[in-house]
Scaffold this motif. Structure first.
Motif, short mmCIF file in Angstrom:
data_model
loop_
_atom_site.label_atom_id
_atom_site.label_comp_id
_atom_site.label_asym_id
_atom_site.label_seq_id
_atom_site.Cartn_x
_atom_site.Cartn_y
_atom_site.Cartn_z
N LEU A 682 0.84 -1.19 0.00
CA LEU A 682 0.00 0.00 0.00
C LEU A 682 0.87 1.24 0.00
O LEU A 682 0.62 2.21 -0.72
CB LEU A 682 -0.89 0.03 1.25
CG LEU A 682 -2.03 -0.97 1.32
CD1 LEU A 682 -2.70 -0.88 2.69
CD2 LEU A 682 -3.03 -0.71 0.21
N ALA A 683 1.90 1.21 0.84
CA ALA A 683 2.76 2.39 0.99
C ALA A 683 3.55 2.65 -0.29
O ALA A 683 3.96 3.78 -0.55
CB ALA A 683 3.70 2.21 2.17
N ILE A 684 3.76 1.60 -1.05
CA ILE A 684 4.47 1.80 -2.31
C ILE A 684 3.53 2.37 -3.38
O ILE A 684 3.89 3.28 -4.11
CB ILE A 684 5.17 0.50 -2.74
CG1 ILE A 684 6.35 0.28 -1.78
CG2 ILE A 684 5.63 0.57 -4.20
CD1 ILE A 684 7.00 -1.06 -1.85
N SER A 685 2.29 1.87 -3.40
CA SER A 685 1.32 2.43 -4.34
C SER A 685 0.94 3.85 -3.96
O SER A 685 0.77 4.71 -4.81
CB SER A 685 0.05 1.60 -4.35
OG SER A 685 0.32 0.25 -4.57
N TYR A 686 0.74 4.07 -2.67
CA TYR A 686 0.26 5.38 -2.19
C TYR A 686 1.18 5.89 -1.10
O TYR A 686 0.82 5.88 0.08
CB TYR A 686 -1.17 5.26 -1.62
CG TYR A 686 -2.14 4.54 -2.51
CD1 TYR A 686 -2.49 5.07 -3.76
CD2 TYR A 686 -2.75 3.36 -2.10
CE1 TYR A 686 -3.41 4.42 -4.58
CE2 TYR A 686 -3.66 2.70 -2.90
CZ TYR A 686 -3.99 3.23 -4.15
OH TYR A 686 -4.88 2.58 -4.94
N PRO A 687 2.39 6.34 -1.46
CA PRO A 687 3.35 6.76 -0.42
C PRO A 687 2.79 7.86 0.46
O PRO A 687 3.22 8.02 1.62
CB PRO A 687 4.56 7.24 -1.22
CG PRO A 687 4.17 7.26 -2.64
CD PRO A 687 2.94 6.46 -2.82
N GLU A 688 1.81 8.63 -0.05
CA GLU A 688 1.28 9.73 0.75
C GLU A 688 0.62 9.22 2.04
O GLU A 688 0.58 9.92 3.04
CB GLU A 688 0.30 10.59 -0.08
CG GLU A 688 -0.84 9.87 -0.74
CD GLU A 688 -0.46 9.21 -2.08
OE1 GLU A 688 0.74 9.14 -2.42
OE2 GLU A 688 -1.37 8.73 -2.79
N ILE A 730 10.33 2.94 1.11
CA ILE A 730 9.48 3.56 2.14
C ILE A 730 10.33 4.30 3.17
O ILE A 730 9.96 5.37 3.65
CB ILE A 730 8.61 2.47 2.80
CG1 ILE A 730 7.68 1.88 1.74
CG2 ILE A 730 7.80 3.03 3.97
CD1 ILE A 730 7.11 0.54 2.08
N LYS A 731 11.47 3.72 3.48
CA LYS A 731 12.36 4.33 4.47
C LYS A 731 12.77 5.74 4.02
O LYS A 731 12.80 6.69 4.82
CB LYS A 731 13.60 3.46 4.66
CG LYS A 731 14.53 3.91 5.77
CD LYS A 731 15.62 2.85 5.97
CE LYS A 731 16.54 3.17 7.14
NZ LYS A 731 17.27 4.41 7.02
#
Ligand code: ADP
Ligand code: MG
Ligand code: MG
Length: 889
Positions: A682-688, A730-731
Motif C-alpha cells: 500500500l505504501a508503495i502504491s500510495y506513499p502519501e 518507504i524508508k
C-alpha cells in the motif's frame, strides 16, 4: 530378565520418588513413603514398560510378568502374615493404576481383590465382622464387574437400591451381613444374566484380569481425552500398583480420607481435608456421602455439625498431622494425600504434589521461601504462567447487592456469568457457538470433562472440596462451586431450583468460586488487585528475566492497562484500528475511493490531526518507553462500505453516482486479500499514506516530549516486507518526513525504522534487509500463515480435523510451530544479527503471550516479547522461567 516389578514394604522400597518415569507417580511416591518408614501397606509396582509390552503383546500378560508379580506378592504375604487366596487370614489386594503424571479419576482401580465365596467367610471369621466381610465382597464384585468385566456400575446400583427399598432402608449402613450376602448373590446373577460369564472365583484369575484391565484403562475414551487436553504422550503407559488392602470400613474406629498439607484454595498453611467414618476408598471422592472436615477449625468455619477427625480420633489425627509435616519438608512442596484408618491405625495410601488454585500457589511459594524450604528461583519456577489468568480475571464487585439463590463450597476461585446447561454435550455445543455457559451437574464424572472445559464455570449440588468437579476445575482454572445442597437440580425438566428462584435452561446465573455463592443474573465485576504474594513473585520474576515484555496496544486505555500489568513498552500498535472510529471511517473511505493523489492528500490532511492525537496520547501514557508503530497494513477494501445502505450513503456523501461507486468497489475487490494489496505494498502504491502516518508519529513525538519531558523513541515498523528495495523505498519517504518535522519543530527526534518479518522470503533474506532495517519484529501470525500456506481465516474449517486425526498436535496459530516457523525465525535472527549485531529483535504475534513460545524466544535470544495487555504478567513470569532454565543449562 528385565525387571518388571519393584516392591515396597515396611521401611523398605526398591524404588523411590526419582523413579516416576518407571513406576508412575503413585508407585514412585508409595515407594518413597515406604522408604521413609511411613506406614504404607506393603505392595509392588508393575512398571510402565510392562504396559507397553502388554499392548505390543496384543493385550496379553506374559508369563515372565506373572512370575515376577507372584514373587512380589510373596513378600507382601511375609510382611502381613496373610496369604493370597488362603481360606484362613486371606490377603486382599488393591490393584491401582498410576501414570507418570496424575490423571485424577481417569483410569481404573480395583479394591478388595482376592475375595470369593470361601475367602469372604475367612475374612468374616478373621475380622469378627461378617457385615464388613460381605460388604467388602459385594463392593469387589461391583468394581470388578464394572472395571474388568465391563458391566456398567449403574446396573449394580439399581440392584442395591432395590434391595434397600425392599427392606425399607435408606442408608447402606442399615444393611446387615445377611442382606449383603443376598446382594452378592444378586450381583453374581446379574453378571451371569447380562454377560453370560461367571464371576471368577480363582484369586489369581481375578488378579490377571484386574492388571490387564488397569493397563487397558490407559486407552479408555476419557483417559485419551484427558491426555489430549494435557499433552500427555500416549507411549508413556501406566504402571500398576498391587498393594495389601487396609480397611476403612471396619466400624467406627475406621475411616478413609484425603487431605492437603495446606489449603488448596487459599494456600493457608493449615492441614485441610475431608474424611468419612466407616467407609472405603472412593466413597470420599465419589461424593456419595458428604464428608466431614479433618480439622476442628475447618469444621467451625464451614458451620458443619458433624465432628472433625481432630475431635473424633485425636491420636490418629496427631499422627496424620506429623506425617504431613514430614512429607512437606521431605518434598519441599505442598502435598495431596490419601489415607485410611483401620481400627485406629493410620495407613498412607498416596502422596503427590497438590493441585492448587493460583492464589494458593502464590501464597505457598512465598511462604515456603520465608520458611526457608525453597529459594526464590524455585518459587518463581513453580507458578504455572498460564494459571495467572485466574488472578487476572474479574471477581464480583463487592459493592453490589447480591441476589443469592444458593450456596455451596468455594471449590475454585474467580467469578463467571453464563447461561445454565445441564449436560456436558450442551456445554460443548454452546461453546462452539461462542455462547458462555455454566455447567450444572448433581456431581461430575470424568465423562463430563469435555463439557467442563467448554464451560465458563461449574456448579454441582453434591460432593466436597475434593470431589471430581472441584479437583478438575481447580486444575483447569475455571470457577467452581460444589455441594450446593441448598439447590436442587431437576434434570428431567431442566430446572435449577434455588432459594426464591426456579431457573430454566438458558437462564443466566453468576457463580462466585471464591465464596461459594450462586447469584441470579449478570452481576457487575471488578478487576483483581495485583498486590501481596502476586506482586512479590512478579518482582522476583522481573529480577530473573532477561527479555523485556511489551504489549500490543492501539489505544491509550489499553496501554494504561498494560502498564499496570507491567508492560515495558509497546511492541505493536496497529494503526488501522484507529481508522474505524466515529467519523474517521468516512474520511478514510473518501480517501480510498479518491481517484487521484490530490484527492487522497485532501483526505489525509483531515486524518493527520486525528492520528497525531492518537499517537500523542499513546506516547504520553508510555512516558518514554519504546513504542513500535506499524504502518497501515490491511487491504484497503476492509474499510469500504459493504451493505447497500452504506454504499448509498457513502456515494451521496461523496457526490458520486451509486453505479460509479459500485464500479470502483468492484475494482478494489481482491480474490485473496491476505496475499494481495496490503502491507508495505500500500505504501508503495500510495506513499502519501505512509507519509501522513510518519508525520503524525513525529509530530506526536514532539508534542509528547514537550508535555511529559520524557521523549519517546518511536519505532516505525513497515509490514509485510519481502524485498529490501521495498523497505528502501518507504524508508526514504519516512526519513524525509522526519527531517522536515525536526526542522519545523527545531527539535531532534530519535527514531528507528524496522520491519516485520512475516514472509519466508524476508526471513531468508534477513541479512540483506537488515542493511536497511534497524529492528525486526516477528509477526508470527502472518509468518505462520505464509509458512504453512494456511489462511488464518479459513483454518477453522480443517485444522480441528487435523488435530482430531493426529496430523498436527497443536494449532500452529496458538502454539508456535518450532520446527518450521521457528526455524525461519532462527534463521532471520541469526542472519539479521550477522549484518547488524545490535539489531533489536522481538515478537509481536499472538505467540508472544504463550509460555512455550516465550521459552523459544529466550532460547534464540530475542530482546523482547509483546502480547495483549492481559497476558503481560503471564509473559513476565514465563520469560523469567525461561531465563532460569537457560541459566541452568
Ligand atoms: P485414583 O488414582 O483414582 O485416586 P487410587 O488407586 O488412589 O485411585 O485408589 C482410589 C482409592 O482407593 C484410594 O484413595 C483409597 O482410598 C482406596 N485404596 C487404594 N488402595 C487401597 C488399599 N491398599 N487399601 C485400602 N484402600 C485403598
Ligand atoms: Mg488416589
Ligand atoms: Mg472454558
Amino acid at each position: 530378565m528385565a525387571k518388571l516389578i519393584y516392591s515396597f514394604g515396611f521401611g523398605r522400597a526398591e524404588g523411590g520418588a526419582k523413579d516416576v518415569e518407571v513406576l508412575g507417580g503413585k508407585g514412585a511416591h508409595l515407594a518413597e513413603m515406604a522408604g521413609l518408614g511411613l506406614p504404607v501397606p506393603p505392595g509392588l509396582t508393575v512398571t510402565a514398560d510392562a504396559c507397553s509390552h502388554y499392548y505390543a503383546n496384543e493385550r496379553r500378560l506374559d508369563e515372565e510378568l506373572k512370575k515376577q508379580i507372584i514373587s512380589g506378592i510373596a513378600l507382601i504375604e511375609g510382611e502381613t502374615g496373610r496369604r493370597f487366596g488362603a481360606s484362613e487370614k486371606p490377603l486382599l489386594l488393591s490393584v491401582r493404576s498410576g501414570a507418570r503424571v496424575s490423571m485424577p479419576g481417569m483410569m481404573d482401580t480395583v479394591l478388595n481383590l482376592g475375595l470369593n465365596d470361601e475367602t469372604v467367610e475367612a475374612l468374616a471369621e478373621d475380622s469378627k465382622d461378617a457385615r464388613f466381610a460381605w460388604d467388602s465382597y459385594r463392593r469387589f464384585i461391583q468394581m470388578y464387574g464394572d472395571v474388568v468385566m465391563g458391566l456398567d456400575h449403574e446396573a449394580f446400583e439399581e440392584i442395591l437400591e432395590d434391595e434397600k427399598a425392599r427392606r425399607g432402608y435408606e442408608l447402606d449402613t442399615e444393611m446387615a451381613a445377611e442382606d449383603w450376602q443376598e446382594v452378592v448373590e444378586a450381583y453374581k446373577h446379574l453378571l451371569d444374566e447380562e454377560l453370560g460369564a461367571a464371576f471368577p472365583q480363582d484369586p489369581h484369575a481375578q488378579l490377571w484380569g484386574a492388571v490387564g484391565a488397569v493397563f487397558s484403562s490407559w486407552m479408555n475414551a476419557r483417559a485419551i481425552t484427558y491426555r489430549q487436553l494435557h499433552n500427555i504422550p500416549e507411549h508413556w503407559g501406566t504402571a500398576v500398583n498391587i498393594q495389601a488392602m487396609v480397611f476403612g470400613n471396619l466400624g467406627n474406629s475406621s475411616a478413609t480420607g484425603v487431605a492437603f498439607t495446606r489449603n488448596p484454595s487459599t494456600g493457608e498453611a493449615a492441614l485441610y481435608g475431608e474424611f468419612l467414618v466407616n467407609a472405603q476408598g472412593e466413597d470420599v471422592v465419589a461424593g456419595i456421602r458428604t464428608p466431614q472436615s479433618i480439622t476442628e477449625q475447618a469444621r467451625i468455619d464451614s458451620g458443619a455439625d458433624r465432628p472433625s477427625m481432630e475431635k473424633l480420633m485425636p491420636d490418629v489425627f496427631a499422627e496424620l498431622r506429623a506425617i504431613c509435616a514430614r512429607l512437606e519438608s521431605h518434598y519441599r512442596d505442598m502435598q495431596d494425600i490419601e489415607f485410611t484408618v483401620e481400627r485406629g491405625r493410620l495407613w498412607m495410601l498416596q502422596t503427590r504434589a497438590a493441585k492448587r488454585s493460583t492464589r494458593a500457589a502464590m501464597k505457598v511459594a512465598v511462604d515456603m521461601v520465608e520458611e526457608g524450604l525453597i529459594k526464590h528461583e524455585e518459587a518463581v519456577s513453580r507458578i504455572d504462567p498460564s494459571s495467572l489468568d485466574q488472578l487476572l480475571h474479574p471477581t464480583i464487585d463487592p459493592r453490589v447487592n447480591r441476589q443469592v439463590i444458593g450456596h455451596g463450597l468455594p471449590a475454585s476461585p474467580g467469578a463467571a456469568t453464563g447461561a445454565i446447561v445441564f449436560t456436558a454435550e450442551e456445554a460443548v455445543a454452546a461453546a462452539e457457538e461462542g455462547r458462555k455457559v455454566i455447567l450444572l451437574r448433581v456431581e461430575t464424572s470424568p465423562e463430563d470433562i469435555h463439557g467442563m472445559h467448554a464451560a465458563e464455570a461449574i456448579l454441582t449440588t453434591r460432593g466436597g472440596m475434593t470431589s471430581h468437579a472441584a479437583v478438575v476445575a481447580r486444575g483447569m482454572g475455571i470457577p467452581c462451586v460444589v455441594g450446593a445442597g441448598t439447590m436442587r437440580i431437576d434434570i428431567r425438566n431442566e430446572q435449577l431450583i434455588g432459594t426464591g428462584a426456579t431457573l430454566k435452561k438458558g437462564d443466566v446465573i453468576t457463580i462466585d468460586g471464591s465464596s461459594g455463592q450462586v447469584l441470579k443474573g449478570v452481576v457487575p465485576m471488578v478487576q483483581p488487585e495485583l498486590s501481596g504474594d502476586f506482586a512479590r513473585i512478579m518482582k522476583w520474576a522481573d529480577e530473573m528475566r532477561r527479555m523485556t515484555v511489551r504489549t500490543n496496544a492501539d489505544t491509550p486505555a489499553d496501554a494504561r492497562a498494560a502498564r499496570a500489568f507491567g508492560a515495558e513498552g509497546i511492541g505493536l500498535c496497529r494503526t488501522e484500528h484507529m481508522f474505524f472510529e466515529g467519523e474517521r471511517i468516512h474520511v478514510m473511505r473518501e480517501m480510498i475511493l479518491a481517484e487521484s493523489e490530490e484527492g487522497r492528500r485532501r483526505c489525509l490532511d483531515k486524518l493527520l490531526p486525528m492520528q497525531r492525537d492518537d499517537f500523542a496520547g499513546l506516547f504520553c501514557v508510555m512516558h518514554g518507553l519504546p513504542v513500535t508503530i506499524r504502518l497501515l497494513d490491511p487491504p484497503l477494501h476492509e474499510f469500504l462500505p459493504k451493505t447497500d445502505g452504506e454504499i448509498a450513503e457513502v456515494a451521496s456523501a461523496m457526490g458520486m453516482e451509486e453505479k460509479a461507486m459500485r464500479e470502483r468497489l468492484d475494482a478494489l475487490h481482491e480474490f485473496n486479500p491476505m496475499l494481495g494489496h496490503r502491507g508495505c505494498r500500500l505504501a508503495i502504491s500510495y506513499p502519501e499514506i505512509a507519509e501522513m502516518q510518519a508525520r503524525a508519529i513525529f509530530e506526536a513525538a514532539v508534542e509528547a516530549a514537550r508535555e511529559t519531558g520524557a521523549p519517546v523513541v518511536p519505532e516505525i515498523m513497515v509490514p509485510l516486507v519481502g524485498l529490501r528495495s521495498e523497505l528502501d523505498y518507504i524508508k526514504a519517504r519516512i526519513d524525509a518526513v522526519a527531517e522536515a518535522v525536526m526542522q519545523e519543530a527545531s527539535m531532534a527526534i530519535d527514531y528507528l525504522i524496522g520491519t516485520m518479518i512475516e514472509l519466508p522470503r524476508a526471513a531468508l533474506r534477513a541479512h540483506v534487509i537488515a542493511e536497511a532495517a534497524q529492528f525486526f519484529s516477528f509477526g508470527t501470525n502472518d509468518l505462520t500463515q505464509t509458512t504453512f500456506g494456511i489462511s488464518r481465516d479459513d483454518a477453522s474449517a480443517f485444522l480441528p480435523t487435523y488435530q482430531r486425526k493426529g496430523i498436527i498436535e497443536h494449532d500452529p496459530f496458538i502454539s508456535l510451530d518450532f520446527d518450521g516457523v521457528g526455524e525461519l525465525i532462527r534463521i532471520a535472527a541469526e542472519r539479521g544479527r550477522r549484518t547488524r549485531n545490535d539489531m533489536k529483535l522481538g515478537i509481536c504475534g499472538e505467540h508472544g503471550g504463550d509460555p512455550a513460545s516465550i521459552h523459544f524466544c529466550e532460547e534464540i535470544g530475542l530482546d523482547y516479547v509483546s502480547c495483549s495487555p492481559f497476558r503481560v504478567p503471564i509473559a513476565r513470569l514465563a520469560a523469567a522461567q525461561a531465563a532460569i532454565v537457560m541459566r541452568a543449562n
